[in-house]
Design a protein around this motif. Structure first.
Motif, PDB file in Angstrom:
ATOM      1  N   ALA A 125       0.819  -1.205   0.000  1.00  0.00           N
ATOM      2  CA  ALA A 125       0.000   0.000   0.000  1.00  0.00           C
ATOM      3  C   ALA A 125       0.855   1.258   0.000  1.00  0.00           C
ATOM      4  O   ALA A 125       2.001   1.256   0.462  1.00  0.00           O
ATOM      5  CB  ALA A 125      -0.922  -0.001   1.211  1.00  0.00           C
ATOM      6  N   GLY A 126       0.268   2.331  -0.488  1.00  0.00           N
ATOM      7  CA  GLY A 126       0.904   3.636  -0.492  1.00  0.00           C
ATOM      8  C   GLY A 126      -0.048   4.699   0.017  1.00  0.00           C
ATOM      9  O   GLY A 126      -1.085   4.398   0.617  1.00  0.00           O
ATOM     10  N   LYS A 127       0.283   5.937  -0.261  1.00  0.00           N
ATOM     11  CA  LYS A 127      -0.474   7.058   0.275  1.00  0.00           C
ATOM     12  C   LYS A 127      -1.939   7.025  -0.163  1.00  0.00           C
ATOM     13  O   LYS A 127      -2.846   7.290   0.634  1.00  0.00           O
ATOM     14  CB  LYS A 127       0.173   8.373  -0.161  1.00  0.00           C
ATOM     15  N   LYS A 128      -2.205   6.664  -1.427  1.00  0.00           N
ATOM     16  CA  LYS A 128      -3.592   6.621  -1.904  1.00  0.00           C
ATOM     17  C   LYS A 128      -4.414   5.594  -1.141  1.00  0.00           C
ATOM     18  O   LYS A 128      -5.595   5.810  -0.855  1.00  0.00           O
ATOM     19  CB  LYS A 128      -3.620   6.323  -3.403  1.00  0.00           C
ATOM     20  N   ASP A 129      -3.801   4.474  -0.815  1.00  0.00           N
ATOM     21  CA  ASP A 129      -4.519   3.439  -0.080  1.00  0.00           C
ATOM     22  C   ASP A 129      -4.800   3.878   1.352  1.00  0.00           C
ATOM     23  O   ASP A 129      -5.866   3.598   1.905  1.00  0.00           O
ATOM     24  CB  ASP A 129      -3.702   2.148  -0.089  1.00  0.00           C
ATOM     25  N   VAL A 130      -3.841   4.577   1.961  1.00  0.00           N
ATOM     26  CA  VAL A 130      -4.064   5.113   3.298  1.00  0.00           C
ATOM     27  C   VAL A 130      -5.208   6.118   3.282  1.00  0.00           C
ATOM     28  O   VAL A 130      -6.078   6.112   4.167  1.00  0.00           O
ATOM     29  CB  VAL A 130      -2.770   5.750   3.839  1.00  0.00           C
ATOM     30  N   GLU A 131      -5.230   6.972   2.278  1.00  0.00           N
ATOM     31  CA  GLU A 131      -6.319   7.952   2.166  1.00  0.00           C
ATOM     32  C   GLU A 131      -7.665   7.256   2.024  1.00  0.00           C
ATOM     33  O   GLU A 131      -8.665   7.674   2.630  1.00  0.00           O
ATOM     34  CB  GLU A 131      -6.061   8.876   0.976  1.00  0.00           C
ATOM     35  N   ARG A 132      -7.700   6.180   1.246  1.00  0.00           N
ATOM     36  CA  ARG A 132      -8.945   5.430   1.066  1.00  0.00           C
ATOM     37  C   ARG A 132      -9.387   4.800   2.387  1.00  0.00           C
ATOM     38  O   ARG A 132     -10.566   4.818   2.734  1.00  0.00           O
ATOM     39  CB  ARG A 132      -8.734   4.358  -0.005  1.00  0.00           C
ATOM     40  N   ALA A 133      -8.439   4.262   3.135  1.00  0.00           N
ATOM     41  CA  ALA A 133      -8.769   3.619   4.403  1.00  0.00           C
ATOM     42  C   ALA A 133      -9.233   4.634   5.441  1.00  0.00           C
ATOM     43  O   ALA A 133     -10.186   4.376   6.192  1.00  0.00           O
ATOM     44  CB  ALA A 133      -7.555   2.845   4.911  1.00  0.00           C
ATOM     45  N   VAL A 134      -8.563   5.790   5.512  1.00  0.00           N
ATOM     46  CA  VAL A 134      -8.972   6.823   6.460  1.00  0.00           C
ATOM     47  C   VAL A 134     -10.358   7.343   6.114  1.00  0.00           C
ATOM     48  O   VAL A 134     -11.193   7.579   7.005  1.00  0.00           O
ATOM     49  CB  VAL A 134      -7.938   7.965   6.494  1.00  0.00           C
ATOM     50  N   ALA A 135     -10.646   7.503   4.823  1.00  0.00           N
ATOM     51  CA  ALA A 135     -11.984   7.946   4.407  1.00  0.00           C
ATOM     52  C   ALA A 135     -13.039   6.926   4.811  1.00  0.00           C
ATOM     53  O   ALA A 135     -14.133   7.290   5.276  1.00  0.00           O
ATOM     54  CB  ALA A 135     -12.011   8.181   2.898  1.00  0.00           C
TER      55      ALA A 135
END
Length: 493
Positions: A49-59
């Motif tokens: 995972a990278g930053k985009k995946d973290v953003e998706r998970a936080v959302a």
């Protein structure tokens, strides 16, 4: 006992990560391998995972926190946690096999962790309905009623190490569920499989979509973006002090709350009046358990000079008798180190001990005979003739290495034991109650064990002093770490 086959075959197959109630790939499409440390074999691949995946998970976590999850009553959260505990109990053998295969924990030890892990979940369940504010008398003019409310902090980012995937996951997720928070958990890239299994078991137990999310990836590519994310209200982290310091710096963006359980160089003090027959195996396993890969390892062993040589001899005999091998064997007592990199690190400390003049009593080398050849095995090691300034006595090794140091007086040993930047744990062996109380009071450590070690109770706070971190896990204090306190004033005249 029959070894159960886990639902997800550990045979090199691919696993996906868990975001918003769905099993997904990394946005980049990249993957990474996880290997069995006892054999070197690839047992699975997972998304990188990278930053985009973290953003998706936080959302996803934010949507859950602001949505249906926010309407769960305390008794409903309690019922959910009890269902999770029951689900874990039914599938405990699968969890054990996953931990053993992914990070090398001897399966006998994994099985023995059931009471601790299930006890944590049931403790959090009990606490879910016991969290409340208070009414407060005040001296304000007029007729005003004041009270406090305890409210969940929001979205929690949890980053855990590889040395205890099951317990660490539950220690982060359990209090979040009890208090009504939502979680994004980033497991270590060295051992990501058990947290993924845990996510599946929790979903089966009825955890709403988005309340628990698992993002697999490296610390730099997934952990750092999680720590920096402006949508994360709190970070809980277990790991190295250096990484903990970087998380504190990353948290400054939105001043998110932070709890840290970091490194240690814990002293164990064996007094002249100790029961040596009982103390020797406990002191040995305070370090050798989990192959020394544990933050509370009692790796600085201070022994009263009058019994020093006898006690060190007992340690050597005990160490030499430990059964070393693949953790999947129920007879194994000492498993492998997590990775070739960790093996090289520990071997470096073994060389440093010898070069700085410590006397090797037993162990001191990699084990590579027969079935051990492909794994990351190190013999349980005892050094004597150690001085306080040697690297093996100052630095956290994270391997099965004991440094034995003689002492003469209690004042002396307290000063030396506290002469460290760490303050996570300490141990004392004595038959004298006054000595036990005196040392327990004077040692600068978050946990002090007397005539035992490794005792962890969900109702008792655990955490560090000094550079071993701040915040507590366990007890009422643990739940408070996930809650905000709001003051309310109502004029009623």
């Amino acid at each position: 006992m029959t070894i159960a086959k886990p639902r997800h075959l550990l045979d090199g197959s691919h696993r996906r990560m868990f975001i918003g109630g769905a099993w997904v790939e990394a946005a980049s499409g990249q993957t990474m391998e996880t290997r069995n440390p006892a054999t070197g074999a690839v047992i699975a691949t997972v998304p990188r995972a990278g930053k985009k995946d973290v953003e998706r998970a936080v959302a996803a976590a934010r949507n859950a926190f602001d949505g249906p999850w926010s309407r769960f009553k305390p008794h409903e959260r309690q019922k959910l946690l009890l269902r999770i505990a029951d689900q874990f109990e039914r599938h405990w053998e699968e969890i054990c096999v996953s931990d053993t295969t992914d990070m090398g924990l001897p399966i006998a030890r994994a099985r023995a962790n059931a009471n601790r892990v299930l006890g944590m979940l049931r403790y959090y369940a009990g606490m879910a309905t016991a969290l409340h504010g208070q009414t407060i008398d005040n001296s304000l003019p007029g007729d005003i009623v004041s009270y406090t409310r305890k409210e969940p902090v929001g979205v929690v980012g949890a980053i855990i190490p590889w040395n205890a995937p099951t317990a660490a996951s539950v220690w982060k997720i359990g209090p979040a569920l009890a208090t009504g928070c939502a979680v994004v958990l980033k497991p270590s890239e060295e051992a990501p499989l058990t947290p993924l299994l845990i996510a599946e078991l929790m979903a089966e137990a009825g955890v709403p979509d988005g309340v628990v999310n698992i993002v697999t990836g490296t610390g730099a590519e997934a952990g750092a973006p999680l720590a920096e994310h402006m949508g994360v209200d709190k970070i809980v982290f277990t790991g190295s002090t250096v990484t903990g310091q970087s998380i504190v710096r990353a948290s400054a963006g939105n001043l998110k709350r932070v709890s840290l359980e970091l490194g240690g160089k814990s002293p164990v003090i064996v007094c002249a009046d100790a029961d040596l027959e009982r103390a020797a195996p406990v002191a040995a396993m305070s370090v050798f358990a989990n192959s020394g890969q544990i933050c509370i390892a009692g790796s600085r062993l201070f022994v009263a000079r009058s019994i020093h040589d006898e006690f060190v001899a007992r340690l050597a005999v005990y160490a030499a008798g430990l059964r070393i091998g693949n953790g999947i064997d129920p007879e194994t007592e000492i498993g492998p180190l997590i990775s070739p990199r960790q093996l090289q690190r520990v071997e470096g400390y073994l060389r440093a001990g010898a070069e700085e003049g410590a006397r090797l009593v037993t162990g001191g080398a990699r084990l590579s005979q027969g079935a051990l050849a492909a794994g990351n095995f190190v013999a349980p090691t005892v050094f004597a003739g150690v001085s306080d300034t040697m690297r093996i006595a100052r630095e956290e090794i994270f391997g099965p290495v004991i440094s034995a140091l003689p002492f003469d007086t209690l004042d002396e040993v307290v000063r030396r034991a506290n002469d460290t930047p760490y303050g996570l744990a300490a141990g004392v062996f004595t038959r004298d109650l006054a000595t036990a109380h005196q040392l327990s009071r004077r040692l600068q450590a978050g946990s002090v064990w007397v005539n035992t070690y490794h005792a962890i109770d969900p109702a008792v706070p655990f955490g560090g002093y000094k550079m071993s971190g701040y915040g507590r896990e366990g007890g009422v204090e643990h739940l408070d770490e996930y809650l905000n306190t709001k003051g309310v004033f109502i004029r009623i005249d």
